[in-house]
Write a protein that holds these residues in place. Structure first.
Motif, PDB file in Angstrom:
ATOM      1  N   ASP A  24     -36.329 -41.674  37.672  1.00  0.00           N
ATOM      2  CA  ASP A  24     -36.518 -42.549  36.514  1.00  0.00           C
ATOM      3  C   ASP A  24     -35.815 -42.045  35.264  1.00  0.00           C
ATOM      4  OD1 ASP A  24     -38.092 -44.203  38.053  1.00  0.00           O
ATOM      5  OD2 ASP A  24     -39.947 -43.175  37.504  1.00  0.00           O
ATOM      6  N   SER A  25     -35.463 -40.795  35.217  1.00  0.00           N
ATOM      7  CA  SER A  25     -34.856 -40.213  34.021  1.00  0.00           C
ATOM      8  C   SER A  25     -33.369 -40.520  33.960  1.00  0.00           C
ATOM      9  CB  SER A  25     -35.036 -38.699  34.008  1.00  0.00           C
ATOM     10  OG  SER A  25     -36.396 -38.364  34.019  1.00  0.00           O
ATOM     11  N   SER A  26     -32.916 -40.854  32.776  1.00  0.00           N
ATOM     12  CA  SER A  26     -31.484 -41.087  32.572  1.00  0.00           C
ATOM     13  C   SER A  26     -30.792 -39.777  32.251  1.00  0.00           C
ATOM     14  CB  SER A  26     -31.262 -42.063  31.418  1.00  0.00           C
ATOM     15  OG  SER A  26     -31.736 -43.338  31.782  1.00  0.00           O
ATOM     16  N   LEU A  27     -29.546 -39.684  32.660  1.00  0.00           N
ATOM     17  CA  LEU A  27     -28.746 -38.488  32.376  1.00  0.00           C
ATOM     18  C   LEU A  27     -28.027 -38.674  31.049  1.00  0.00           C
ATOM     19  CD1 LEU A  27     -27.172 -37.930  35.923  1.00  0.00           C
ATOM     20  CD2 LEU A  27     -29.204 -36.849  34.958  1.00  0.00           C
ATOM     21  N   HIS A  28     -27.917 -37.608  30.285  1.00  0.00           N
ATOM     22  CA  HIS A  28     -27.196 -37.656  29.019  1.00  0.00           C
ATOM     23  C   HIS A  28     -26.013 -36.677  29.086  1.00  0.00           C
ATOM     24  CE1 HIS A  28     -30.056 -34.349  28.501  1.00  0.00           C
ATOM     25  NE2 HIS A  28     -29.174 -33.829  27.664  1.00  0.00           N
ATOM     26  N   ILE A  29     -24.940 -37.024  28.408  1.00  0.00           N
ATOM     27  CA  ILE A  29     -23.719 -36.215  28.432  1.00  0.00           C
ATOM     28  C   ILE A  29     -23.892 -34.992  27.536  1.00  0.00           C
ATOM     29  CG2 ILE A  29     -21.229 -36.189  27.931  1.00  0.00           C
ATOM     30  CD1 ILE A  29     -21.931 -38.035  30.212  1.00  0.00           C
ATOM     31  N   THR A  30     -23.444 -33.851  28.072  1.00  0.00           N
ATOM     32  CA  THR A  30     -23.462 -32.606  27.312  1.00  0.00           C
ATOM     33  C   THR A  30     -22.226 -31.805  27.679  1.00  0.00           C
ATOM     34  OG1 THR A  30     -24.811 -30.687  26.703  1.00  0.00           O
ATOM     35  CG2 THR A  30     -24.780 -31.301  29.022  1.00  0.00           C
ATOM     36  N   SER A  31     -21.915 -30.831  26.879  1.00  0.00           N
ATOM     37  CA  SER A  31     -20.785 -29.955  27.164  1.00  0.00           C
ATOM     38  C   SER A  31     -21.316 -28.705  27.867  1.00  0.00           C
ATOM     39  CB  SER A  31     -20.068 -29.576  25.866  1.00  0.00           C
ATOM     40  OG  SER A  31     -18.972 -28.746  26.147  1.00  0.00           O
ATOM     41  N   LEU A  32     -20.973 -28.567  29.144  1.00  0.00           N
ATOM     42  CA  LEU A  32     -21.448 -27.440  29.935  1.00  0.00           C
ATOM     43  C   LEU A  32     -20.631 -26.187  29.637  1.00  0.00           C
ATOM     44  CD1 LEU A  32     -23.547 -26.755  32.081  1.00  0.00           C
ATOM     45  CD2 LEU A  32     -21.888 -27.390  33.813  1.00  0.00           C
ATOM     46  N   GLU A  33     -19.329 -26.369  29.535  1.00  0.00           N
ATOM     47  CA  GLU A  33     -18.376 -25.314  29.199  1.00  0.00           C
ATOM     48  C   GLU A  33     -17.351 -25.940  28.264  1.00  0.00           C
ATOM     49  OE1 GLU A  33     -18.429 -22.126  30.480  1.00  0.00           O
ATOM     50  OE2 GLU A  33     -20.184 -22.575  31.701  1.00  0.00           O
TER      51      GLU A  33
END
Length: 189
Positions: free
Chosen positions: A8-17
């Motif tokens: 049910d959770s949406s993914l959000h964009i992040t900077s991993l590296e």
């Protein structure tokens, strides 16, 4: 995109590296890296770093061991053992080739400098080596239990024989039930 673990959770964009974006789940802390984003990052990442030995306090990864659906194309992802003393599996979509990292899996790979070889984990040679390493560990445990305190000495003797210039004669002597019998088929000559 929805999280393949939490559903049910949406993914959000992040900077991993630097130059590597990932889609993250706020609930389970898992991370999705698309194949395109990974290959673009790898191209700019530079030289592959040499693998590091495990730290005394390795990062513990959450290996969610149930089937997951790809957040991009909704197909069931395949699970691959990482090996190299890391006891978890990575999930890869066989269609779009994106990779799901459960919480701390990316960090555990990075700690060992394996994060720039993720693409190799899914290859036949890597998986073959993982199976060989597991078989070796299993046999080591069997020998350790069977020979207990003598196992160290047995390994020492084996190494000595393997490196001895008269290895064949030594093995003949040891394998002959009575090496002192006249006319024995395994003579020392």
């Amino acid at each position: 995109m929805k999280c393949p673990v939490c559903s049910d959770s949406s993914l959000h964009i992040t900077s991993l590296e630097s130059r590597l974006n990932a889609s993250c789940c706020s609930d389970c802390q898992g991370q999705w890296i698309s194949a395109n984003d990974y290959w673009t990052w790898l191209k700019h990442h530079g030289e592959t770093l040499p693998e590091k030995e495990p730290d005394e306090l390795p990062i513990q990864a959450d290996d969610v061991q149930r089937a997951k659906l790809c957040p991009e194309c909704k197909r069931i992802m395949l699970r691959y053992k990482v090996g190299h003393s890391l006891d978890f599996r990575l999930d890869q979509c066989g269609s779009c080739n994106g990779v799901w990292f459960d919480a701390n899996e990316w960090e555990a790979l990075k700690q060992r400098n394996l994060h720039d070889e993720v693409h190799l984990i899914f290859s036949a040679p890597w998986q073959s080596q993982v199976r060989k390493d597991e078989a070796r560990k299993l046999l080591e445990a069997i020998y350790t239990e069977a020979f207990s305190d003598d196992y160290g000495k047995i390994k020492e003797i084996k190494s000595w024989i393997e490196n001895h210039p008269e290895q064949e004669k030594i093995l003949n002597y040891l394998s002959n039930e009575d090496p002192y019998e006249i006319g024995a088929s395994n003579s020392a000559n």
